[in-house]
Design a protein around this motif. Structure first.
Motif, PDB file in Angstrom:
ATOM      1  N   TRP A   1       0.845  -1.140  -0.012  1.00 59.86           N
ATOM      2  CA  TRP A   1      -0.016   0.146   0.138  1.00 59.86           C
ATOM      3  C   TRP A   1       0.967   1.348  -0.144  1.00 59.86           C
ATOM      4  CZ3 TRP A   1      -4.246   0.841   4.352  1.00 59.86           C
ATOM      5  CH2 TRP A   1      -5.093   2.077   4.058  1.00 59.86           C
ATOM      6  N   PHE A   2       1.705   1.354   0.847  1.00 57.23           N
ATOM      7  CA  PHE A   2       2.410   2.552   1.075  1.00 57.23           C
ATOM      8  C   PHE A   2       3.511   2.650   0.249  1.00 57.23           C
ATOM      9  CE2 PHE A   2       1.577   3.066   6.088  1.00 57.23           C
ATOM     10  CZ  PHE A   2       0.270   3.236   5.828  1.00 57.23           C
ATOM     11  N   GLN A   3       4.356   1.711  -0.137  1.00 59.28           N
ATOM     12  CA  GLN A   3       5.586   1.526  -1.010  1.00 59.28           C
ATOM     13  C   GLN A   3       5.064   2.083  -2.374  1.00 59.28           C
ATOM     14  OE1 GLN A   3       8.750   0.363   0.079  1.00 59.28           O
ATOM     15  NE2 GLN A   3       9.849   0.477  -1.791  1.00 59.28           N
ATOM     16  N   PRO A   4       4.348   1.404  -2.835  1.00 61.92           N
ATOM     17  CA  PRO A   4       4.079   2.017  -4.486  1.00 61.92           C
ATOM     18  C   PRO A   4       3.475   3.408  -4.515  1.00 61.92           C
ATOM     19  CG  PRO A   4       2.770  -0.256  -3.976  1.00 61.92           C
ATOM     20  CD  PRO A   4       3.468   0.349  -2.631  1.00 61.92           C
ATOM     21  N   VAL A   5       2.934   4.131  -3.468  1.00 62.11           N
ATOM     22  CA  VAL A   5       2.538   5.167  -3.496  1.00 62.11           C
ATOM     23  C   VAL A   5       3.686   6.297  -3.341  1.00 62.11           C
ATOM     24  CG1 VAL A   5       1.585   7.207  -2.275  1.00 62.11           C
ATOM     25  CG2 VAL A   5       0.268   5.178  -2.511  1.00 62.11           C
ATOM     26  N   LEU A   6       4.911   6.003  -2.546  1.00 66.00           N
ATOM     27  CA  LEU A   6       5.774   6.833  -2.582  1.00 66.00           C
ATOM     28  C   LEU A   6       6.755   6.700  -3.795  1.00 66.00           C
ATOM     29  CD1 LEU A   6       7.254   6.742   1.066  1.00 66.00           C
ATOM     30  CD2 LEU A   6       5.716   8.496  -0.151  1.00 66.00           C
ATOM     31  N   GLU A   7       6.813   5.463  -4.252  1.00 68.94           N
ATOM     32  CA  GLU A   7       7.368   5.289  -5.523  1.00 68.94           C
ATOM     33  C   GLU A   7       6.755   5.892  -6.831  1.00 68.94           C
ATOM     34  OE1 GLU A   7       7.409   1.142  -6.018  1.00 68.94           O
ATOM     35  OE2 GLU A   7       9.044   0.741  -4.667  1.00 68.94           O
ATOM     36  N   GLU A   8       5.537   6.038  -6.857  1.00 70.49           N
ATOM     37  CA  GLU A   8       4.612   6.760  -8.014  1.00 70.49           C
ATOM     38  C   GLU A   8       5.146   8.244  -7.840  1.00 70.49           C
ATOM     39  OE1 GLU A   8       0.055   7.556  -9.396  1.00 70.49           O
ATOM     40  OE2 GLU A   8       0.510   5.942  -7.982  1.00 70.49           O
ATOM     41  N   VAL A   9       5.514   8.940  -6.891  1.00 69.30           N
ATOM     42  CA  VAL A   9       5.624  10.328  -6.891  1.00 69.30           C
ATOM     43  C   VAL A   9       7.067  10.604  -6.841  1.00 69.30           C
ATOM     44  CG1 VAL A   9       3.727  10.793  -5.596  1.00 69.30           C
ATOM     45  CG2 VAL A   9       5.631  10.239  -4.190  1.00 69.30           C
ATOM     46  N   SER A  10       7.964   9.530  -7.199  1.00 67.96           N
ATOM     47  CA  SER A  10       9.366   9.616  -7.214  1.00 67.96           C
ATOM     48  C   SER A  10       9.887  10.001  -5.961  1.00 67.96           C
ATOM     49  CB  SER A  10       9.755  10.255  -8.370  1.00 67.96           C
ATOM     50  OG  SER A  10       9.341   9.871  -9.626  1.00 67.96           O
ATOM     51  N   ALA A  11       9.416   9.434  -4.779  1.00 70.15           N
ATOM     52  CA  ALA A  11      10.028  10.023  -3.532  1.00 70.15           C
ATOM     53  C   ALA A  11      11.707   9.291  -3.402  1.00 70.15           C
ATOM     54  CB  ALA A  11       9.219   9.373  -2.390  1.00 70.15           C
ATOM     55  N   GLU A  12      12.389   9.948  -2.710  1.00 65.64           N
ATOM     56  CA  GLU A  12      13.720   9.454  -2.553  1.00 65.64           C
ATOM     57  C   GLU A  12      13.980   8.926  -0.994  1.00 65.64           C
ATOM     58  OE1 GLU A  12      15.798  13.234  -3.119  1.00 65.64           O
ATOM     59  OE2 GLU A  12      16.093  12.780  -5.265  1.00 65.64           O
ATOM     60  N   GLN A  13      14.835   8.233  -1.083  1.00 61.63           N
ATOM     61  CA  GLN A  13      15.282   7.420   0.184  1.00 61.63           C
ATOM     62  C   GLN A  13      14.090   6.874   0.993  1.00 61.63           C
ATOM     63  OE1 GLN A  13      17.534  10.241   2.951  1.00 61.63           O
ATOM     64  NE2 GLN A  13      17.999  11.386   1.212  1.00 61.63           N
ATOM     65  N   ILE A  14      13.505   6.172   0.163  1.00 61.79           N
ATOM     66  CA  ILE A  14      12.046   5.327   0.734  1.00 61.79           C
ATOM     67  C   ILE A  14      12.881   4.110   1.559  1.00 61.79           C
ATOM     68  CG2 ILE A  14      10.348   3.898  -0.095  1.00 61.79           C
ATOM     69  CD1 ILE A  14      10.241   5.547  -2.588  1.00 61.79           C
ATOM     70  N   GLN A  15      12.354   4.004   2.790  1.00 61.51           N
ATOM     71  CA  GLN A  15      12.663   3.002   3.557  1.00 61.51           C
ATOM     72  C   GLN A  15      11.690   2.449   4.823  1.00 61.51           C
ATOM     73  OE1 GLN A  15      16.361   4.296   5.920  1.00 61.51           O
ATOM     74  NE2 GLN A  15      16.464   2.119   6.726  1.00 61.51           N
ATOM     75  N   LYS A  16      11.732   1.265   4.997  1.00 63.72           N
ATOM     76  CA  LYS A  16      10.744   0.669   5.812  1.00 63.72           C
ATOM     77  C   LYS A  16      11.415   0.928   7.130  1.00 63.72           C
ATOM     78  CE  LYS A  16       9.012  -3.200   4.858  1.00 63.72           C
ATOM     79  NZ  LYS A  16       8.580  -4.630   4.742  1.00 63.72           N
ATOM     80  N   ALA A  17      10.882   1.370   8.096  1.00 58.86           N
ATOM     81  CA  ALA A  17      11.520   1.756   9.210  1.00 58.86           C
ATOM     82  C   ALA A  17      10.565   0.871  10.534  1.00 58.86           C
ATOM     83  CB  ALA A  17      11.533   3.022   9.647  1.00 58.86           C
ATOM     84  N   TYR A  18      11.089   0.557  11.425  1.00 65.16           N
ATOM     85  CA  TYR A  18      10.437  -0.375  12.625  1.00 65.16           C
ATOM     86  C   TYR A  18      10.682   0.461  13.860  1.00 65.16           C
ATOM     87  CZ  TYR A  18      10.661  -3.987   9.324  1.00 65.16           C
ATOM     88  OH  TYR A  18      10.343  -4.746   7.942  1.00 65.16           O
ATOM     89  N   SER A  19       9.532   0.933  14.397  1.00 61.35           N
ATOM     90  CA  SER A  19       9.293   1.056  15.820  1.00 61.35           C
ATOM     91  C   SER A  19       8.782   0.113  16.728  1.00 61.35           C
ATOM     92  CB  SER A  19       8.699   2.651  15.819  1.00 61.35           C
ATOM     93  OG  SER A  19       8.729   3.221  17.369  1.00 61.35           O
ATOM     94  N   GLN A  20       7.207   0.364  17.001  1.00 60.44           N
ATOM     95  CA  GLN A  20       6.368  -0.715  17.606  1.00 60.44           C
ATOM     96  C   GLN A  20       6.124  -1.466  16.659  1.00 60.44           C
ATOM     97  OE1 GLN A  20       3.127   0.490  19.497  1.00 60.44           O
ATOM     98  NE2 GLN A  20       2.693  -1.406  20.555  1.00 60.44           N
ATOM     99  N   HIS A  21       5.751  -0.928  15.468  1.00 63.38           N
ATOM    100  CA  HIS A  21       5.406  -1.484  14.271  1.00 63.38           C
ATOM    101  C   HIS A  21       5.820  -1.010  12.984  1.00 63.38           C
ATOM    102  CE1 HIS A  21       2.461  -3.905  16.514  1.00 63.38           C
ATOM    103  NE2 HIS A  21       1.867  -2.623  16.787  1.00 63.38           N
ATOM    104  N   PRO A  22       6.072  -1.505  11.895  1.00 62.19           N
ATOM    105  CA  PRO A  22       6.664  -1.004  10.708  1.00 62.19           C
ATOM    106  C   PRO A  22       5.722   0.158  10.247  1.00 62.19           C
ATOM    107  CG  PRO A  22       5.494  -3.091  10.160  1.00 62.19           C
ATOM    108  CD  PRO A  22       5.475  -2.883  11.449  1.00 62.19           C
ATOM    109  N   TYR A  23       6.687   1.133   9.728  1.00 60.49           N
ATOM    110  CA  TYR A  23       6.070   2.121   8.653  1.00 60.49           C
ATOM    111  C   TYR A  23       6.884   2.529   7.817  1.00 60.49           C
ATOM    112  CZ  TYR A  23       9.330   5.135  11.375  1.00 60.49           C
ATOM    113  OH  TYR A  23      10.678   5.694  12.433  1.00 60.49           O
ATOM    114  N   LEU A  24       6.758   3.554   6.790  1.00 60.09           N
ATOM    115  CA  LEU A  24       7.542   3.752   5.714  1.00 60.09           C
ATOM    116  C   LEU A  24       7.937   5.319   5.745  1.00 60.09           C
ATOM    117  CD1 LEU A  24       8.446   2.257   3.351  1.00 60.09           C
ATOM    118  CD2 LEU A  24       6.539   3.512   1.948  1.00 60.09           C
ATOM    119  N   THR A  25       9.197   5.805   5.551  1.00 58.27           N
ATOM    120  CA  THR A  25       9.607   7.039   5.484  1.00 58.27           C
ATOM    121  C   THR A  25      10.177   7.165   4.010  1.00 58.27           C
ATOM    122  OG1 THR A  25      12.006   6.307   5.843  1.00 58.27           O
ATOM    123  CG2 THR A  25      10.429   6.625   7.686  1.00 58.27           C
ATOM    124  N   GLY A  26      10.285   8.558   3.667  1.00 56.92           N
ATOM    125  CA  GLY A  26      10.781   8.836   2.560  1.00 56.92           C
ATOM    126  C   GLY A  26      11.032  10.454   2.328  1.00 56.92           C
TER     127      GLY A  26
END
Length: 518
Positions: A137-162
């Motif tokens: 869900w999240f990853q394709p959206v950031l890729e679609e807008v050509s976001a840079e430094q896309i990375q899955k991060a983990y705190s209590q649960h996973p989330y996406l940064t870019g």
């Protein structure tokens, strides 16, 4: 009920009550104020430009639209998708220092089976589910807008940064829980309260108070004591607590003075006394108490590090003095953040210092690595200060952790970095005959003095740096790789220790150490 000034100390030495007037019956007009000209200069430097605000709005609208579209394609249910934090409804962001936190709220009814499990199984299953949704869900959206430094991060649960056009983006899951549900049963994830915080603050701030929040927030940032990336202490003052203090105090000066008094006079919407609050489980070890107005069972300041609080209090005292003197340059210097110096510390400080630098594999959230390094630092501090037998080793030791991802640093100052090979070890009191006999059987050379038996022991370590290096090699977090040379991150960390922390660690002395000034 006067929520704004309950327990407020009007007799703080820097304050003179000029007059009291009603502002929603919640605030007092203090004689001490920042001169309008100085305030305007600060706000000219702090308030985001129109171009910044428009860029943030454009990114938010685009990502929200694409996330909704992607959810429709995947047939995934959600309760809301909206920005939280300073760039959301609150609009308390600072110029050139803002990121976007997009929260995707999930409906608990869609996860009933998972949420019914015991906590460990629930967290594992929920983690796997959210991990898959981040990927699909999240990853394709950031890729679609050509976001840079896309990375899955983990705190209590996973989330996406870019990053988009220089703006940092976090896309985070939470559960759509009512305030009542949170107060009665607690949150499911650590960020479930955040939407309530956003709505509360957005409703309470007017334009002037919003600017007061910006000044207060920038002041804390300028002292390197803000949030979970602070340089002084493990966890700094949060934006939400600054906003709550400003709302309940009615303005900048009352808010910062109230911060000074929080140790003895907590901020609580229910007006409970300190004694009553300290009876609540989990509050006993908290340095300050700022009760979350959206969940009055929670202390929003529970994570504050005592070192950060001491440092912030010291800086507030100085700021109030500068305001009283109307010292424009000094006030602006205190409020506008500058980079931590990277210059080498004085040689007499450097002789007592040891610093190590690491690089992260970037697979673990920075707060996890930060906490692991603080745990390592606490263990090393004990080893530096005490022999295995309890006697003094290298004397007092201080340490601090600082990081600029992916580089991490831990720095130490040691009172006596080199010590003799032998030391006197005290045994039992002379009158304990059996204990004395056992002690003598275990040691060859025994003397009696001051009512105790003593022996001479040989130290395992006589050089503090050698002990630190050996311990780090054995106990270094596996997600970190030690670097052969130190860089600017470690130089900044050393300057934090000697320029700032030595000002508040008054029981710590170094032989021939130079005085440090902010």
């Amino acid at each position: 009920m006067d929520l704004g000034v309950e327990n407020f100390n009007p007799f703080h030495p820097y304050l003179e009550i000029h007059q009291i007037h009603s502002r929603n019956q919640d605030s007092r007009n203090m004689a001490l104020e920042i001169a309008p000209g100085i305030r305007e200069k600060m706000l000219d430097l702090l308030v985001p430009t129109k171009k910044e605000i428009e860029l943030q709005k454009r990114i938010i609208e685009q990502l929200c639209r694409l996330l909704r579209n992607r959810a429709d394609i995947l047939d995934v249910n959600y309760a809301f998708i909206e920005p939280q934090g300073s760039t959301g409804k609150k609009q308390t962001q600072l110029r050139y220092d803002a990121d976007i936190d997009l929260f995707v709220g999930l409906d608990t009814s869609d996860y009933e089976e998972t949420l019914a499990l015991d906590s460990d199984k629930r967290d594992r299953k929920l983690g796997r589910t959210l991990d898959r949704l981040v990927d699909t869900w999240f990853q394709p959206v950031l890729e679609e807008v050509s976001a840079e430094q896309i990375q899955k991060a983990y705190s209590q649960h996973p989330y996406l940064t870019g990053e988009i056009d220089g703006v940092d983006i976090d896309i985070v899951f939470c559960f759509d829980l009512s305030r009542q549900e949170i107060m009665e049963s607690g949150p499911i994830t650590a960020v479930d309260r955040t939407p309530h915080h956003t709505n509360y603050v957005a409703q309470k701030l007017d334009d002037k108070l919003r600017q007061d929040v910006r000044i207060f927030k920038s002041f804390v940032k300028a002292g390197y004591g803000y949030g979970d990336k602070c340089a002084i202490g493990r966890m700094g003052i949060t934006g939400f607590t600054i906003e709550v203090l400003s709302i309940f105090s009615g303005g900048l000066i009352p808010a910062i003075v109230r911060f000074l008094n929080l140790r003895d006079m907590p901020l609580d919407p229910e007006n409970r006394t300190l004694e009553e609050l300290m009876k609540i489980e989990g509050f006993q070890d908290d340095h300050l108490i700022i009760i979350d107005p959206t969940d009055t069972n929670r202390n929003a300041a529970s994570s504050f590090d005592s070192r950060t609080v001491k440092w912030t209090n010291l800086r507030i005292e100085k700021l109030l003095g500068d305001i009283k003197e109307e010292d424009s340059a000094a006030i602006i210097k205190q409020v506008i953040e500058k980079p931590i110096p990277v210059s080498a510390p004085p040689s007499r400080i450097e002789n007592h210092a040891h610093v190590s630098e690491f690089k992260s594999d970037e697979n673990v959230h920075y707060t996890i690595l930060r906490d692991k390094l603080y745990s390592l630092g606490n263990k090393l501090q004990y080893l530096l200060e005490k022999e295995r037998t309890g006697e003094k080793r290298f004397g007092r030791a201080l340490f601090e952790v600082y990081f600029e991802e992916p580089i991490y640093s831990i720095a130490f100052l040691v009172e006596s970095p080199n010590i003799s090979k032998k030391y006197e070890r005290r045994g039992p009191p002379i009158h304990l005959s059996e204990a004395v006999r056992n002690f003598k059987e275990s040691h060859d050379r025994i003397i009696e003095k001051d009512g105790y038996v003593w022996t001479i022991e040989e130290r395992e370590w006589t050089n503090a740096s050698n002990l630190i290096d050996s311990s780090i090699s054995e106990k270094m977090p596996e997600e970190l790789r030690r670097l052969p040379e130190i860089g600017d991150v470690s130089r900044k960390n050393l300057n934090v220790l000697h320029k700032y922390i030595l000002q508040i660690e008054t029981n710590f002395t170094l032989d021939d150490a130079e005085e440090s000034n902010e």
